[in-house]
Design a protein around this motif. Structure first.
Motif, PDB file in Angstrom:
ATOM      1  N   ASP A 137      -2.628  -8.383  -5.634  1.00  0.00           N
ATOM      2  CA  ASP A 137      -1.422  -8.048  -5.857  1.00  0.00           C
ATOM      3  C   ASP A 137      -1.656  -6.360  -5.060  1.00  0.00           C
ATOM      4  O   ASP A 137      -0.464  -5.824  -4.679  1.00  0.00           O
ATOM      5  CB  ASP A 137      -0.681  -7.896  -7.219  1.00  0.00           C
ATOM      6  N   VAL A 138      -2.418  -5.727  -5.583  1.00  0.00           N
ATOM      7  CA  VAL A 138      -2.790  -4.332  -5.327  1.00  0.00           C
ATOM      8  C   VAL A 138      -2.857  -4.168  -3.660  1.00  0.00           C
ATOM      9  O   VAL A 138      -2.005  -3.367  -3.300  1.00  0.00           O
ATOM     10  CB  VAL A 138      -3.942  -3.692  -6.042  1.00  0.00           C
TER      11      VAL A 138
ATOM     12  N   ILE B 148       1.505 -10.240   3.912  1.00  0.00           N
ATOM     13  CA  ILE B 148       2.261  -9.965   2.504  1.00  0.00           C
ATOM     14  C   ILE B 148       2.502 -11.465   1.965  1.00  0.00           C
ATOM     15  O   ILE B 148       2.310 -11.636   0.471  1.00  0.00           O
ATOM     16  CB  ILE B 148       3.562  -9.213   2.617  1.00  0.00           C
ATOM     17  N   VAL B 149       3.030 -12.499   2.877  1.00  0.00           N
ATOM     18  CA  VAL B 149       3.531 -13.589   2.490  1.00  0.00           C
ATOM     19  C   VAL B 149       1.939 -14.206   1.740  1.00  0.00           C
ATOM     20  O   VAL B 149       2.163 -14.916   0.624  1.00  0.00           O
ATOM     21  CB  VAL B 149       3.673 -14.492   3.570  1.00  0.00           C
ATOM     22  N   ILE B 150       0.792 -14.209   2.421  1.00  0.00           N
ATOM     23  CA  ILE B 150      -0.316 -14.888   1.998  1.00  0.00           C
ATOM     24  C   ILE B 150      -0.752 -14.284   0.707  1.00  0.00           C
ATOM     25  O   ILE B 150      -0.966 -14.915  -0.307  1.00  0.00           O
ATOM     26  CB  ILE B 150      -1.389 -14.812   3.000  1.00  0.00           C
ATOM     27  N   LEU B 151      -0.885 -12.914   0.634  1.00  0.00           N
ATOM     28  CA  LEU B 151      -1.510 -12.284  -0.405  1.00  0.00           C
ATOM     29  C   LEU B 151      -0.628 -12.401  -1.727  1.00  0.00           C
ATOM     30  O   LEU B 151      -1.148 -12.544  -3.037  1.00  0.00           O
ATOM     31  CB  LEU B 151      -1.742 -10.889  -0.279  1.00  0.00           C
ATOM     32  N   ASP B 152       0.795 -12.090  -1.595  1.00  0.00           N
ATOM     33  CA  ASP B 152       1.623 -12.243  -2.554  1.00  0.00           C
ATOM     34  C   ASP B 152       2.255 -13.511  -2.929  1.00  0.00           C
ATOM     35  O   ASP B 152       2.454 -13.601  -4.162  1.00  0.00           O
ATOM     36  CB  ASP B 152       2.870 -11.215  -2.094  1.00  0.00           C
ATOM     37  N   GLN B 153       2.183 -14.428  -2.004  1.00  0.00           N
ATOM     38  CA  GLN B 153       2.822 -15.603  -2.289  1.00  0.00           C
ATOM     39  C   GLN B 153       1.850 -16.989  -2.321  1.00  0.00           C
ATOM     40  O   GLN B 153       1.530 -17.626  -3.415  1.00  0.00           O
ATOM     41  CB  GLN B 153       4.066 -16.135  -1.220  1.00  0.00           C
ATOM     42  N   PHE B 154       1.116 -17.075  -1.162  1.00  0.00           N
ATOM     43  CA  PHE B 154       0.189 -18.277  -1.038  1.00  0.00           C
ATOM     44  C   PHE B 154      -0.850 -18.063  -2.324  1.00  0.00           C
ATOM     45  O   PHE B 154      -1.481 -19.129  -2.635  1.00  0.00           O
ATOM     46  CB  PHE B 154      -0.453 -18.103   0.222  1.00  0.00           C
ATOM     47  N   SER B 155      -1.364 -16.735  -2.418  1.00  0.00           N
ATOM     48  CA  SER B 155      -2.397 -16.619  -3.345  1.00  0.00           C
ATOM     49  C   SER B 155      -1.963 -17.175  -4.803  1.00  0.00           C
ATOM     50  O   SER B 155      -2.704 -17.731  -5.515  1.00  0.00           O
ATOM     51  CB  SER B 155      -2.731 -15.196  -3.608  1.00  0.00           C
ATOM     52  N   ARG B 156      -0.825 -17.249  -5.324  1.00  0.00           N
ATOM     53  CA  ARG B 156      -0.144 -17.674  -6.389  1.00  0.00           C
ATOM     54  C   ARG B 156      -0.209 -19.283  -6.403  1.00  0.00           C
ATOM     55  O   ARG B 156       0.003 -19.873  -7.336  1.00  0.00           O
ATOM     56  CB  ARG B 156       1.148 -17.336  -6.533  1.00  0.00           C
ATOM     57  N   SER B 157      -0.033 -19.872  -5.176  1.00  0.00           N
ATOM     58  CA  SER B 157      -0.114 -21.252  -5.050  1.00  0.00           C
ATOM     59  C   SER B 157      -1.574 -21.890  -4.948  1.00  0.00           C
ATOM     60  O   SER B 157      -2.016 -22.646  -5.698  1.00  0.00           O
ATOM     61  CB  SER B 157       0.697 -21.740  -3.823  1.00  0.00           C
TER      62      SER B 157
END
Length: 217
Positions: free
Chosen positions: A98-99, A77-86
């Motif tokens: 996000d999905v 979840i950290v990677i897909l929701d947060q790291f992807s935004r960085s």
């Protein structure tokens, strides 16, 4: 419940994203600094340097087996929701996971993984995609997010409780935006969407809930 024993890869994610670790004996000021660092882009450079490849792997589904473990699920979840935004900031791919992140959250809430997490900061991050993922059930998910955060705040250590109360307020502010517009207007330009006149007025103010996570009532 099956647990993966060799967890070095996801431990690296969790140790980075949660400097607090698992101890509830955390200084409130330091904890607030950690939250701002996590939620307001302060980690971008280090994420790009250390975790770009693993973010690509997670986006490609290579790490899906991590979700067999509560902490592995949290790391995904950290990677897909947060790291992807960085890694893909200001690009369509920033939101493309996000999905999948939401699916991990929903399953984690139903299979006991969320409940097994030891700290309020783990639980808050586990729930982030409930508010981030756009879709027809967005308001219902935000209501769930608010309810989860209320419970987290009530159970948080007393010195840290104001931080978690502020995160309830932030989720309510996000809900107001989705009630008004049905989506996150600050994404419109990145996603190639045309903003309505009302959204243009909102964007001009720049008072975005995701940028104001620690306001007090």
């Amino acid at each position: 419940m099956q647990t993966i024993k060799d967890c070095r890869d996801w431990d690296a994610i969790l140790h980075f994203w949660f400097p607090e670790g698992c101890s509830l004996n955390v200084d409130a000021q330091a904890h607030s600094v950690h939250w701002r660092w996590r939620m307001q882009g302060g980690a971008d450079d280090e994420i790009l340097a250390r975790f770009s490849r693993i973010t690509e792997q997670a986006a490609a589904g290579v790490l899906d087996h991590w979700a067999l473990d509560p902490h592995g699920r949290l790391a995904l979840i950290v990677i897909l929701d947060q790291f992807s935004r960085s890694v893909w900031r200001d690009g369509v791919r920033a939101y493309a996971q996000d999905v999948r992140a939401l699916a991990l959250v929903t399953e984690g809430l139903s299979n006991g993984h969320y409940a097994s997490l030891e700290t309020p900061w783990f639980k808050v991050v586990h729930g982030l995609p409930l508010g981030h993922c756009e879709g027809p059930d967005h308001l219902q998910r935000l209501d769930l997010l608010i309810s989860l955060r209320e419970k987290i705040a009530a159970g948080a250590p007393i010195p840290l409780r104001p931080i978690y109360i502020s995160l309830i307020k932030q989720a309510r502010n996000v809900r107001e935006v989705v009630v008004a517009f049905g989506r996150h207007p600050h994404r419109n330009s990145v996603l190639g969407r045309t903003s309505t006149a009302a959204e243009e007025a909102y964007l001009a103010k720049g008072a975005f809930p995701h940028k104001n996570a620690f306001q007090k009532d």
